[in-house]
Design an enzyme around this catalytic site. Structure first.
Site, PDB file in Angstrom:
ATOM      1  N   GLU A 173      16.362  20.525 -13.358  1.00  0.00           N
ATOM      2  CA  GLU A 173      16.453  20.827 -11.909  1.00  0.00           C
ATOM      3  C   GLU A 173      17.847  21.329 -11.532  1.00  0.00           C
ATOM      4  O   GLU A 173      18.398  20.979 -10.497  1.00  0.00           O
ATOM      5  CB  GLU A 173      16.059  19.604 -11.062  1.00  0.00           C
ATOM      6  CG  GLU A 173      14.720  18.991 -11.385  1.00  0.00           C
ATOM      7  CD  GLU A 173      13.539  19.953 -11.344  1.00  0.00           C
ATOM      8  OE1 GLU A 173      13.727  21.118 -10.939  1.00  0.00           O
ATOM      9  OE2 GLU A 173      12.429  19.551 -11.739  1.00  0.00           O
TER      10      GLU A 173
HETATM   11  C1  LIG Z   1      12.724  17.792 -20.655  1.00  0.00           C
HETATM   12  C2  LIG Z   1      12.889  19.038 -19.853  1.00  0.00           C
HETATM   13  C3  LIG Z   1      11.912  19.349 -18.921  1.00  0.00           C
HETATM   14  C4  LIG Z   1      12.010  20.529 -18.190  1.00  0.00           C
HETATM   15  N1  LIG Z   1      11.023  20.821 -17.298  1.00  0.00           N
HETATM   16  C5  LIG Z   1      11.019  22.021 -16.675  1.00  0.00           C
HETATM   17  C6  LIG Z   1       9.938  22.408 -15.813  1.00  0.00           C
HETATM   18  O1  LIG Z   1       8.974  21.652 -15.626  1.00  0.00           O
HETATM   19  N2  LIG Z   1       9.986  23.611 -15.213  1.00  0.00           N
HETATM   20  C7  LIG Z   1      11.030  24.475 -15.395  1.00  0.00           C
HETATM   21  O2  LIG Z   1      11.028  25.556 -14.839  1.00  0.00           O
HETATM   22  N3  LIG Z   1      12.083  24.108 -16.199  1.00  0.00           N
HETATM   23  C8  LIG Z   1      12.105  22.925 -16.839  1.00  0.00           C
HETATM   24  N4  LIG Z   1      13.158  22.583 -17.656  1.00  0.00           N
HETATM   25  C9  LIG Z   1      14.223  23.564 -17.834  1.00  0.00           C
HETATM   26  C10 LIG Z   1      15.530  23.120 -17.197  1.00  0.00           C
HETATM   27  O3  LIG Z   1      15.512  23.299 -15.804  1.00  0.00           O
HETATM   28  C11 LIG Z   1      16.654  23.931 -17.879  1.00  0.00           C
HETATM   29  O4  LIG Z   1      16.773  23.416 -19.186  1.00  0.00           O
HETATM   30  C12 LIG Z   1      17.964  23.826 -17.138  1.00  0.00           C
HETATM   31  O5  LIG Z   1      17.896  24.467 -15.900  1.00  0.00           O
HETATM   32  C13 LIG Z   1      19.105  24.440 -17.953  1.00  0.00           C
HETATM   33  O6  LIG Z   1      18.803  25.740 -18.352  1.00  0.00           O
HETATM   34  P1  LIG Z   1      18.923  26.127 -19.895  1.00  0.00           P
HETATM   35  O7  LIG Z   1      18.275  25.057 -20.722  1.00  0.00           O
HETATM   36  O8  LIG Z   1      18.447  27.523 -20.040  1.00  0.00           O
HETATM   37  O9  LIG Z   1      20.482  26.046 -20.210  1.00  0.00           O
HETATM   38  P2  LIG Z   1      21.537  27.211 -20.041  1.00  0.00           P
HETATM   39  O10 LIG Z   1      21.337  27.889 -18.718  1.00  0.00           O
HETATM   40  O11 LIG Z   1      21.532  28.060 -21.264  1.00  0.00           O
HETATM   41  O12 LIG Z   1      22.884  26.380 -19.941  1.00  0.00           O
HETATM   42  C14 LIG Z   1      23.623  25.890 -21.092  1.00  0.00           C
HETATM   43  C15 LIG Z   1      24.889  25.210 -20.592  1.00  0.00           C
HETATM   44  O13 LIG Z   1      25.746  26.191 -19.961  1.00  0.00           O
HETATM   45  C16 LIG Z   1      26.000  25.822 -18.624  1.00  0.00           C
HETATM   46  N5  LIG Z   1      25.933  27.002 -17.770  1.00  0.00           N
HETATM   47  C17 LIG Z   1      24.972  27.964 -17.747  1.00  0.00           C
HETATM   48  N6  LIG Z   1      25.233  28.862 -16.799  1.00  0.00           N
HETATM   49  C18 LIG Z   1      26.381  28.479 -16.204  1.00  0.00           C
HETATM   50  C19 LIG Z   1      27.182  29.000 -15.148  1.00  0.00           C
HETATM   51  N7  LIG Z   1      26.849  30.110 -14.475  1.00  0.00           N
HETATM   52  N8  LIG Z   1      28.304  28.329 -14.811  1.00  0.00           N
HETATM   53  C20 LIG Z   1      28.660  27.183 -15.462  1.00  0.00           C
HETATM   54  N9  LIG Z   1      27.951  26.663 -16.467  1.00  0.00           N
HETATM   55  C21 LIG Z   1      26.821  27.298 -16.829  1.00  0.00           C
HETATM   56  C22 LIG Z   1      24.918  24.821 -18.235  1.00  0.00           C
HETATM   57  O14 LIG Z   1      25.401  23.926 -17.239  1.00  0.00           O
HETATM   58  C23 LIG Z   1      24.652  24.126 -19.558  1.00  0.00           C
HETATM   59  O15 LIG Z   1      25.572  23.086 -19.734  1.00  0.00           O
HETATM   60  C24 LIG Z   1      13.112  21.399 -18.385  1.00  0.00           C
HETATM   61  C25 LIG Z   1      14.112  21.056 -19.299  1.00  0.00           C
HETATM   62  C26 LIG Z   1      14.021  19.904 -20.028  1.00  0.00           C
HETATM   63  C27 LIG Z   1      15.110  19.572 -21.020  1.00  0.00           C
END
Ligand SMILES: Cc1cc2nc3c(=O)[nH]c(=O)nc-3n(C[C@H](O)[C@H](O)[C@H](O)COP(=O)(O)OP(=O)(O)OC[C@H]3O[C@@H](n4cnc5c(N)ncnc54)[C@H](O)[C@@H]3O)c2cc1C
Length: 310
Positions: A173
């Site tokens: 989220e």
């Molecule tokens: C168990 C689980 C359930 C989930 N359920 C859902 C769901 O039901 N529906 C759904 O849509 N999603 C879901 N997600 C997805 C979740 O919302 C994303 O994993 C989350 O938003 C992070 O995105 P990412 O994994 O692509 O990480 P990335 O965006 O690749 O981020 C990697 C790291 O870099 C940092 N980062 C990235 N961009 C920036 C920036 N601009 N500035 C500073 N730091 C940054 C992040 O904070 C993080 O620490 C789920 C994830 C998990 C683990």
């Protein structure tokens, strides 16, 4: 997932999907904040119960007799952990109840000024709650696991499950880094600080008058106001500045909110009740001893970054 031949319905107006999505996202962020508070409370309850049963070594001031060892709960290092987590949980609850009230005011208040103030509260406080209470669920939950010693590291007591479950709340989220950017860049800087200044005015006005702790809380509010003004002034000179300090800024805001919440709690404590010292006064003291000093560190880091950027 397969969407072949699925029927879909547009949510909101065409071209405004992102706005509609944020209605859902804001609710989800608050739900995850509550998940963090709930997990931390569960961790505290387990650790507190264990610390009232398990005996180990002598606590300071208990003498060196050959009698039974003292309770884990009597060791100051463990009391620090337990009372500190209690301080986070109870402040989290107060902030959650207040935010729920503000959500109702947005929907039902007939007064546009009240509605606008409620909107402001929810916009600014939601990312703070999502970030700090999920962070604390994991880190404070891990501290609660520590209270169990080696027993915390096995499945039997359930505490390691809480720590594992809490970890994802810092990610989904909107990661906690994104919450911080939402707060500082999208909300605080977007209106030149006027929204957060108004929120700080509200907090200041609601501090219980007369108490020494209220004066200290008031001083922290003033510092946060000055720091905000410094970021607003310096940000145009360094496009990365706000993004670098966003996490520190969010923590500073959170600590001011925690301080406010606990002053409100303490104003309602009845010291004639037998559990008042352990249930209320000890966590309040833990907040002041172990949590609020972080405010100085956060603001110091922000000032350093602003000075370097300028
Ligand atoms: C168990 C689980 C359930 C989930 N359920 C859902 C769901 O039901 N529906 C759904 O849509 N999603 C879901 N997600 C997805 C979740 O919302 C994303 O994993 C989350 O938003 C992070 O995105 P990412 O994994 O692509 O990480 P990335 O965006 O690749 O981020 C990697 C790291 O870099 C940092 N980062 C990235 N961009 C920036 C920036 N601009 N500035 C500073 N730091 C940054 C992040 O904070 C993080 O620490 C789920 C994830 C998990 C683990």
């Amino acid at each position: 997932m397969r969407f072949d031949e699925a029927v879909c319905a547009i949510v909101g107006e065409p071209g405004k999907g992102l706005n509609a999505m944020f209605v859902m996202m804001n609710a989800a962020r608050l739900h995850v904040a509550l998940q963090g508070i709930g997990l931390l409370d569960a961790a505290w309850q387990k650790a507190d119960a264990y610390s009232q049963e398990r005996r180990q070594m002598r606590a300071p001031g208990k003498g060196k007799s050959a009698g039974e060892a003292d309770l884990i709960a009597e060791h100051p290092a463990m009391r620090r952990i337990l009372d500190t987590q209690r301080a986070w949980v109870d402040a989290g609850r107060v902030l959650a109840y207040r935010t729920a009230l503000e959500l109702d005011l947005i929907k039902h208040s007939p007064d546009p000024a009240t509605q606008a103030a409620a909107q402001r509260w929810c916009a600014l406080v939601t990312p703070v709650m999502k970030s700090v209470f999920t962070h604390q669920a994991f880190h404070g939950g891990s501290d609660c696991l520590q209270v169990f010693g080696g027993h915390g590291y096995v499945r039997e007591w359930g505490i390691e499950q809480i720590v594992r479950d809490a970890r994802v709340t810092m990610i989904y989220e909107g990661t906690n880094e994104i919450q911080a950017i939402d707060l500082l860049v999208r909300k605080v800087l977007a209106d030149g600080g006027s929204g957060i200044y108004a929120l700080l005015d509200t907090l200041q006005a609601e501090l219980p008058p007369g108490a020494k702790a209220s004066t200290q809380a008031g001083a922290r509010i003033q510092t946060l106001r000055a720091i905000t003004a410094q970021i607003v002034k310096t940000a145009p000179q360094d496009p990365a500045l706000a993004y670098r300090v966003a996490d520190n800024y969010l923590r500073a805001v959170a600590l001011v909110l925690m301080d406010w919440a606990w002053l409100r709690i303490e104003a309602g404590v009845d010291d004639s009740t037998p559990n008042a010292p352990t249930r209320w006064r000890a966590p309040a003291q833990a907040l002041r001893s172990w949590v609020l000093p972080e405010f100085q560190m956060r603001t110091f880091i922000i000032v350093q970054q602003c000075t370097a950027a300028a």
